[in-house]
Design an enzyme around this catalytic site. Structure first.
Site, PDB file in Angstrom:
ATOM      1  N   GLY A 156      -9.464   4.222  13.214  1.00 14.37           N
ATOM      2  CA  GLY A 156     -10.936   5.152  12.483  1.00 14.37           C
ATOM      3  C   GLY A 156     -11.840   3.545  12.315  1.00 14.37           C
ATOM      4  O   GLY A 156     -11.431   2.755  12.276  1.00 14.37           O
ATOM      5  N   HIS A 161     -12.150  -1.477  19.174  1.00 16.14           N
ATOM      6  CA  HIS A 161     -11.954  -0.966  19.490  1.00 16.14           C
ATOM      7  C   HIS A 161     -13.270  -0.043  20.251  1.00 16.14           C
ATOM      8  O   HIS A 161     -12.694   0.730  21.320  1.00 16.14           O
ATOM      9  CB  HIS A 161     -12.513   0.703  18.165  1.00 16.14           C
ATOM     10  CG  HIS A 161     -11.385   0.161  17.223  1.00 16.14           C
ATOM     11  ND1 HIS A 161     -11.830  -0.105  15.777  1.00 16.14           N
ATOM     12  CD2 HIS A 161     -10.457   0.719  16.554  1.00 16.14           C
ATOM     13  CE1 HIS A 161     -11.644  -0.322  14.703  1.00 16.14           C
ATOM     14  NE2 HIS A 161      -9.993   0.576  15.589  1.00 16.14           N
ATOM     15  N   ASP A 213      -3.706  -7.336  17.400  1.00 14.07           N
ATOM     16  CA  ASP A 213      -2.314  -6.983  16.946  1.00 14.07           C
ATOM     17  C   ASP A 213      -1.013  -6.987  17.864  1.00 14.07           C
ATOM     18  O   ASP A 213      -0.647  -6.095  18.177  1.00 14.07           O
ATOM     19  CB  ASP A 213      -2.033  -5.546  16.247  1.00 14.07           C
ATOM     20  CG  ASP A 213      -3.108  -4.630  15.748  1.00 14.07           C
ATOM     21  OD1 ASP A 213      -2.389  -5.251  14.432  1.00 14.07           O
ATOM     22  OD2 ASP A 213      -4.271  -4.621  15.787  1.00 14.07           O
TER      23      ASP A 213
END
Ligand code: PAF
Length: 286
Positions: A30, A36, A149
């Site tokens: 979130g 995102h 990541d």
């Protein structure tokens, strides 16, 4: 857009759309940013149904880490997901994912001993476990993860191969602020001064790219160069600046093949990571 808080309800939803075409999953914690949204947009292009999960996964945080204070804004996230054309959001509570007596974990060995794994023991075990659970719950055909990541992405790819999970894993390039800072929900922790200082990670990575373009191939030299650049920034405490072979994150003595240049540092309350991938073949290396 359907909002599912229980495992049973997201399973029902996916079952109802399964025969329409591929189901894409974007697992998130979130507090959405452009990174995102890039994952969601790619999923939207490639899949008939797009599911986004929002779950701040307690077991991937160490005892002294920021689980409690991790930024959260569900209303805004739901609004952005709706705008990105997401079909369903799975937003379970911690007890839904880890009921009392929960005892099963997924460990990916070796790949997790280095880089972030060294300073965050148990972190990748928490990630691998929750991603396994999300794959089992949502049963996606394709799952989307950010390349920011980088180690997490390699760990998930390895887990999917080793455990024969029927999911295609897609990595999406890091989205950056105009000054190069990699987008991260944790950037909200930065004071204005820290925010300016934080760009040093990207500047160090860019310096490596320039040196490699000029012919430098010595990882020790390049690592030292990054350390010196980052250590010049008093608001940033370097954790690592390292170079590994992809996909197995093995050390290397000369840059060749697919290479990961990765950095991590603390800046105030934020722990920041960033990386670039270099393909030496495409740079003219034989
Ligand atoms: O990258 C993240 O946001 C998380 O590590 C993930 C993959 C959603 C697992 O909690």
């Amino acid at each position: 857009m359907k909002i599912c808080q229980t495992i049973a309800s997201i399973r029902d939803f996916v079952r109802s759309v399964r025969n329409k075409g591929p189901v894409g999953l974007v697992p998130t914690m979130g507090y959405f940013h452009e990174g995102h949204l890039a994952l969601m947009r790619r999923a939207r292009q490639e899949c008939t149904t797009v599911v986004v999960s929002i779950f701040v996964n307690p077991i991937q945080f160490g005892p002294s880490e920021d689980y409690e204070t991790y930024p959260r804004n569900t209303e805004r996230d739901l609004h952005l997901a709706r705008e990105a054309g997401v079909d369903a959001v799975f937003i379970p509570g911690a007890a839904e994912m880890y009921p009392e007596g929960y005892a099963t974990y997924v460990d990916v060995e070796r790949l997790t001993d280095k880089l972030c794994g060294r300073s965050r023991p148990g972190h990748f075990r928490g990630v691998a476990t929750v991603v396994t659970k999300l794959f089992n719950i949502v049963n996606p055909d394709i799952a989307y993860f950010g390349e920011k990541d980088a180690q997490q992405l390699q760990v998930i790819r390895k887990m999917v191969r080793d455990l024969n999970m029927p999911v295609k894993v897609v990595g999406i390039p890091t989205v950056r602020e105009p000054d190069g800072l990699a987008m991260s929900s944790r950037n909200t922790y930065l004071s204005p001064g820290e925010r300016r200082a934080a760009t040093v990670l990207y500047r160090a990575l860019q310096q490596v790219c320039r040196a490699v373009a000029k012919g430098e191939r010595d990882p020790v030299y390049l690592q030292q160069m990054m350390k010196e650049i980052i250590n010049q920034e008093p608001l940033v405490q370097l954790e690592y600046a390292e170079i590994y072979q992809l996909p197995d994150l093995e050390p290397l003595s000369v840059l060749k093949g697919d290479v990961l240049v990765a950095v991590a540092a603390r800046c105030g309350r934020a722990r920041l990571i960033d990386n670039v991938r270099l393909n030496m073949e495409s740079l003219g290396e034989k």
